[in-house]
Design an enzyme around this catalytic site. Structure first.
Site, mmCIF file in Angstrom:
data_model
loop_
_atom_site.group_PDB
_atom_site.id
_atom_site.type_symbol
_atom_site.label_atom_id
_atom_site.label_comp_id
_atom_site.label_asym_id
_atom_site.label_seq_id
_atom_site.Cartn_x
_atom_site.Cartn_y
_atom_site.Cartn_z
ATOM 1 N N ASN A 200 -12.360 3.478 -6.415
ATOM 2 C CA ASN A 200 -10.918 3.719 -6.365
ATOM 3 C C ASN A 200 -10.499 4.224 -4.994
ATOM 4 O OD1 ASN A 200 -10.985 2.971 -9.016
ATOM 5 N ND2 ASN A 200 -10.941 5.067 -9.815
ATOM 6 N N VAL A 201 -9.283 3.884 -4.641
ATOM 7 C CA VAL A 201 -8.764 4.294 -3.325
ATOM 8 C C VAL A 201 -7.736 5.420 -3.497
ATOM 9 C CG1 VAL A 201 -9.248 2.071 -2.239
ATOM 10 C CG2 VAL A 201 -7.043 2.405 -3.398
ATOM 11 N N ASP A 202 -7.606 5.915 -4.744
ATOM 12 C CA ASP A 202 -6.674 7.036 -4.957
ATOM 13 C C ASP A 202 -7.427 8.350 -4.736
ATOM 14 O OD1 ASP A 202 -7.092 6.272 -8.425
ATOM 15 O OD2 ASP A 202 -7.893 8.072 -7.459
ATOM 16 N N ASN B 181 -15.519 2.007 -21.432
ATOM 17 C CA ASN B 181 -14.517 1.002 -21.111
ATOM 18 C C ASN B 181 -13.953 0.486 -22.432
ATOM 19 O OD1 ASN B 181 -13.124 -1.378 -20.262
ATOM 20 N ND2 ASN B 181 -14.392 -1.408 -18.404
ATOM 21 N N TYR C 167 0.825 -1.218 0.000
ATOM 22 C CA TYR C 167 0.000 0.000 0.000
ATOM 23 C C TYR C 167 0.858 1.267 0.000
ATOM 24 C CZ TYR C 167 -4.247 -2.689 0.200
ATOM 25 O OH TYR C 167 -5.274 -3.542 -0.147
ATOM 26 N N HIS D 292 -14.744 1.849 -1.371
ATOM 27 C CA HIS D 292 -13.705 0.938 -0.890
ATOM 28 C C HIS D 292 -12.621 1.648 -0.099
ATOM 29 C CE1 HIS D 292 -15.004 -1.963 -4.287
ATOM 30 N NE2 HIS D 292 -15.753 -2.092 -3.211
HETATM 31 C C1 BV8 Z 1 -17.963 -8.256 1.090
HETATM 32 C C2 BV8 Z 1 -9.870 -1.866 -2.041
HETATM 33 C C3 BV8 Z 1 -19.100 -9.337 2.864
HETATM 34 C C4 BV8 Z 1 -8.626 -2.609 -1.704
HETATM 35 C C5 BV8 Z 1 -11.254 -3.469 -3.258
HETATM 36 C C6 BV8 Z 1 -18.525 -14.746 -5.095
HETATM 37 C C7 BV8 Z 1 -19.553 -14.104 -5.761
HETATM 38 C C8 BV8 Z 1 -19.896 -12.776 -5.448
HETATM 39 C C9 BV8 Z 1 -19.191 -12.088 -4.465
HETATM 40 C C10 BV8 Z 1 -18.163 -12.732 -3.821
HETATM 41 C C11 BV8 Z 1 -17.828 -14.054 -4.122
HETATM 42 N N1 BV8 Z 1 -16.785 -14.393 -3.342
HETATM 43 C C12 BV8 Z 1 -16.456 -13.361 -2.566
HETATM 44 C C13 BV8 Z 1 -17.300 -12.357 -2.828
HETATM 45 C C14 BV8 Z 1 -17.340 -11.046 -2.212
HETATM 46 C C15 BV8 Z 1 -16.217 -10.177 -2.772
HETATM 47 C C16 BV8 Z 1 -16.255 -10.147 -4.274
HETATM 48 O O1 BV8 Z 1 -17.057 -9.462 -4.882
HETATM 49 N N2 BV8 Z 1 -15.333 -10.916 -4.892
HETATM 50 C C17 BV8 Z 1 -15.288 -10.931 -6.334
HETATM 51 C C18 BV8 Z 1 -13.835 -10.951 -6.792
HETATM 52 C C19 BV8 Z 1 -16.043 -12.158 -6.831
HETATM 53 N N3 BV8 Z 1 -16.501 -8.866 -2.264
HETATM 54 C C20 BV8 Z 1 -16.052 -8.541 -1.036
HETATM 55 O O2 BV8 Z 1 -15.349 -9.251 -0.349
HETATM 56 C C21 BV8 Z 1 -16.533 -7.198 -0.525
HETATM 57 N N4 BV8 Z 1 -17.007 -7.380 0.815
HETATM 58 O O3 BV8 Z 1 -18.568 -8.881 0.268
HETATM 59 O O4 BV8 Z 1 -18.151 -8.383 2.434
HETATM 60 C C22 BV8 Z 1 -19.475 -8.908 4.204
HETATM 61 C C23 BV8 Z 1 -20.731 -8.321 4.398
HETATM 62 C C24 BV8 Z 1 -21.085 -7.952 5.684
HETATM 63 C C25 BV8 Z 1 -20.191 -8.120 6.745
HETATM 64 C C26 BV8 Z 1 -18.920 -8.660 6.513
HETATM 65 C C27 BV8 Z 1 -18.550 -9.052 5.241
HETATM 66 C C28 BV8 Z 1 -15.399 -6.196 -0.461
HETATM 67 C C29 BV8 Z 1 -14.903 -5.890 -1.840
HETATM 68 C C30 BV8 Z 1 -13.934 -4.723 -1.779
HETATM 69 C C31 BV8 Z 1 -12.517 -5.201 -2.036
HETATM 70 N N5 BV8 Z 1 -11.610 -4.047 -2.136
HETATM 71 N N6 BV8 Z 1 -10.454 -2.390 -3.279
HETATM 72 C C32 BV8 Z 1 -7.484 -2.239 -2.619
HETATM 73 O O5 BV8 Z 1 -7.667 -1.408 -3.515
HETATM 74 O O6 BV8 Z 1 -6.399 -2.789 -2.407
HETATM 75 S S1 BV8 Z 1 -11.835 -4.058 -4.728
HETATM 76 C C33 BV8 Z 1 -10.845 -3.553 -6.028
HETATM 77 O O7 BV8 Z 1 -11.142 -4.359 -7.125
HETATM 78 C C34 BV8 Z 1 -11.162 -2.177 -6.548
HETATM 79 O O8 BV8 Z 1 -11.462 -1.262 -5.540
HETATM 80 C C35 BV8 Z 1 -12.335 -2.382 -7.455
HETATM 81 O O9 BV8 Z 1 -13.532 -2.162 -6.783
HETATM 82 C C36 BV8 Z 1 -12.302 -3.847 -7.735
HETATM 83 C C37 BV8 Z 1 -12.299 -4.129 -9.189
HETATM 84 O O10 BV8 Z 1 -11.380 -3.328 -9.698
HETATM 85 P P1 BV8 Z 1 -11.842 -2.294 -10.893
HETATM 86 O O11 BV8 Z 1 -11.928 -0.950 -10.306
HETATM 87 O O12 BV8 Z 1 -13.034 -2.787 -11.617
HETATM 88 O O13 BV8 Z 1 -10.589 -2.418 -11.697
HETATM 89 P P2 BV8 Z 1 -10.162 -3.669 -12.472
HETATM 90 O O14 BV8 Z 1 -8.696 -3.704 -12.400
HETATM 91 O O15 BV8 Z 1 -10.945 -4.859 -12.031
HETATM 92 O O16 BV8 Z 1 -10.662 -3.332 -13.933
HETATM 93 C C38 BV8 Z 1 -10.256 -2.139 -14.547
HETATM 94 C C39 BV8 Z 1 -11.236 -1.874 -15.662
HETATM 95 O O17 BV8 Z 1 -10.821 -0.668 -16.298
HETATM 96 C C40 BV8 Z 1 -11.231 -2.955 -16.716
HETATM 97 O O18 BV8 Z 1 -12.565 -3.237 -17.089
HETATM 98 C C41 BV8 Z 1 -10.468 -2.309 -17.893
HETATM 99 O O19 BV8 Z 1 -10.972 -2.746 -19.146
HETATM 100 C C42 BV8 Z 1 -10.798 -0.876 -17.706
HETATM 101 N N7 BV8 Z 1 -9.795 0.066 -18.238
HETATM 102 C C43 BV8 Z 1 -8.461 -0.135 -18.422
HETATM 103 N N8 BV8 Z 1 -7.916 0.995 -18.939
HETATM 104 C C44 BV8 Z 1 -8.918 1.912 -19.049
HETATM 105 C C45 BV8 Z 1 -10.109 1.322 -18.617
HETATM 106 N N9 BV8 Z 1 -11.288 1.973 -18.619
HETATM 107 C C46 BV8 Z 1 -11.286 3.236 -19.078
HETATM 108 N N10 BV8 Z 1 -10.175 3.894 -19.504
HETATM 109 C C47 BV8 Z 1 -8.982 3.250 -19.515
HETATM 110 N N11 BV8 Z 1 -7.879 3.896 -19.965
#
Ligand code: BV8
Ligand code: ZN
Length: 257
Positions: A103-105, A221, A68, A120
């Protein structure tokens, strides 16, 4: 300008209540790796979903805190891009607008967005892992080289380890932020989703709530995502190019366009 861009400009120009929903792709053109790409160097062998967890921090606080710190240093060196500036312009023009970010930025804030809803958390809000007291953001002693383990600071009050102020996998989202985001998505007439893979829940529900309750949805996207099926208009391209063009077409219609 293609039909999709014209449709999007029409929708944005007429919007009275907009939600702008952003993910890591928003900051990609500022040089901040997307969440899936943020695992390089030492952290390359990890999966983000394994490193961004309470267990990983408990098991090896210095490894996680170092990741981080490196990400915070990357953000500090980055600058908001034209996409962030366009988002702030939309907020300034649409009568009622709410920016919800995963985003966290702090690039939205640095581009002029007054109060993004951080679903987040933030890299700039560390707090105690024991008593939750907010802790100061360590100033840059030296460049955290990509891959340094850095033992986390200790809490001034209870001397437990300070942790990053982000929501880890398995942790609940801040209730206030999630409620504000759901409320805004439930009452908006347009939701603009930018740069998110739409894979992480419950954040990924936000665009679906808007669509279910009758809002129009525009997606920006370069790639296809699960949100394609809820978007009325898909603008395939990078945020820093697509968003400024969308703002111009919606309001400032350049001469002769
Ligand atoms: C919770 C902070 C319960 C940390 C983040 C199975 C099914 C469903 C759900 C789950 C499951 N198993 C587990 C879960 C729950 C889990 C989840 O959803 N998992 C997923 C992977 C299946 N969720 C959780 O655990 C959440 N909490 O459910 O708690 C609970 C409830 C009550 C009480 C107790 C517990 C918590 C989730 C939060 C995790 N933290 N971030 C850190 O940053 O280090 S998540 C992190 O990844 C990001 O914050 C973001 O939200 C997420 C996805 O990232 P994106 O922002 O989408 O970015 P990514 O890299 O994925 O994609 C980038 C996109 O940009 C792409 O599409 C790309 O094409 C595009 N792109 C690229 N370049 C460009 C562009 N777009 C435009 N312009 C460009 N130039
Ligand atoms: Zn404490």
């Amino acid at each position: 300008m293609g039909q999709a861009a014209r449709d999007a400009a029409e929708l944005l120009g007429q919007a009275r209540r907009v939600v702008i929903f952003t993910g890591a792709g928003m900051s990609a053109e500022s040089g901040v790796p997307t969440f899936r790409d943020a695992l390089t160097g030492l952290w390359r062998q990890f999966d983000a979903q394994a490193l961004a967890t309470p267990d990983a921090f408990r098991a090896d606080p210095a490894l996680v805190w170092g990741w981080y710190e490196w990400r915070r240093a990357t953000v500090r060196q980055a600058r908001p891009n034209a996409g962030h500036v366009a988002v702030a312009a939309i907020e300034a023009r649409v009568p009622s607008s709410v920016l919800v970010t995963q985003n966290v930025d702090d690039l939205h804030e640095r581009a002029g967005s007054a109060a993004p809803v951080h679903l987040h958390g933030s890299l700039f809000a560390p707090h105690c892992s024991g008593c939750a007291q907010p802790a100061p953001v360590p100033d840059l002693t030296e460049e955290p080289a990509e891959g340094r383990r850095i033992p986390p600071p200790r809490c001034a009050r209870c001397s437990a380890a300070v942790r990053p102020g982000v929501v880890w996998f398995g942790e609940a989202l801040p209730t206030e932020a999630l409620e504000a985001a759901v409320e805004a998505a439930s009452t908006c007439d347009l939701l603009l989703t930018v740069g998110t893979s739409g894979l992480v829940y419950p954040a990924a529900e936000i665009p679906q709530v808007a669509a279910r309750l009758g809002a129009a949805v525009i997606q920006v996207n370069p790639e296809e995502t699960p949100l394609d099926r809820v978007a009325d208009v898909n603008l395939r391209g990078p945020a820093a190019r697509v968003l400024p063009a969308l703002v111009d077409a919606a309001w400032d219609r350049p001469h002769g366009a």
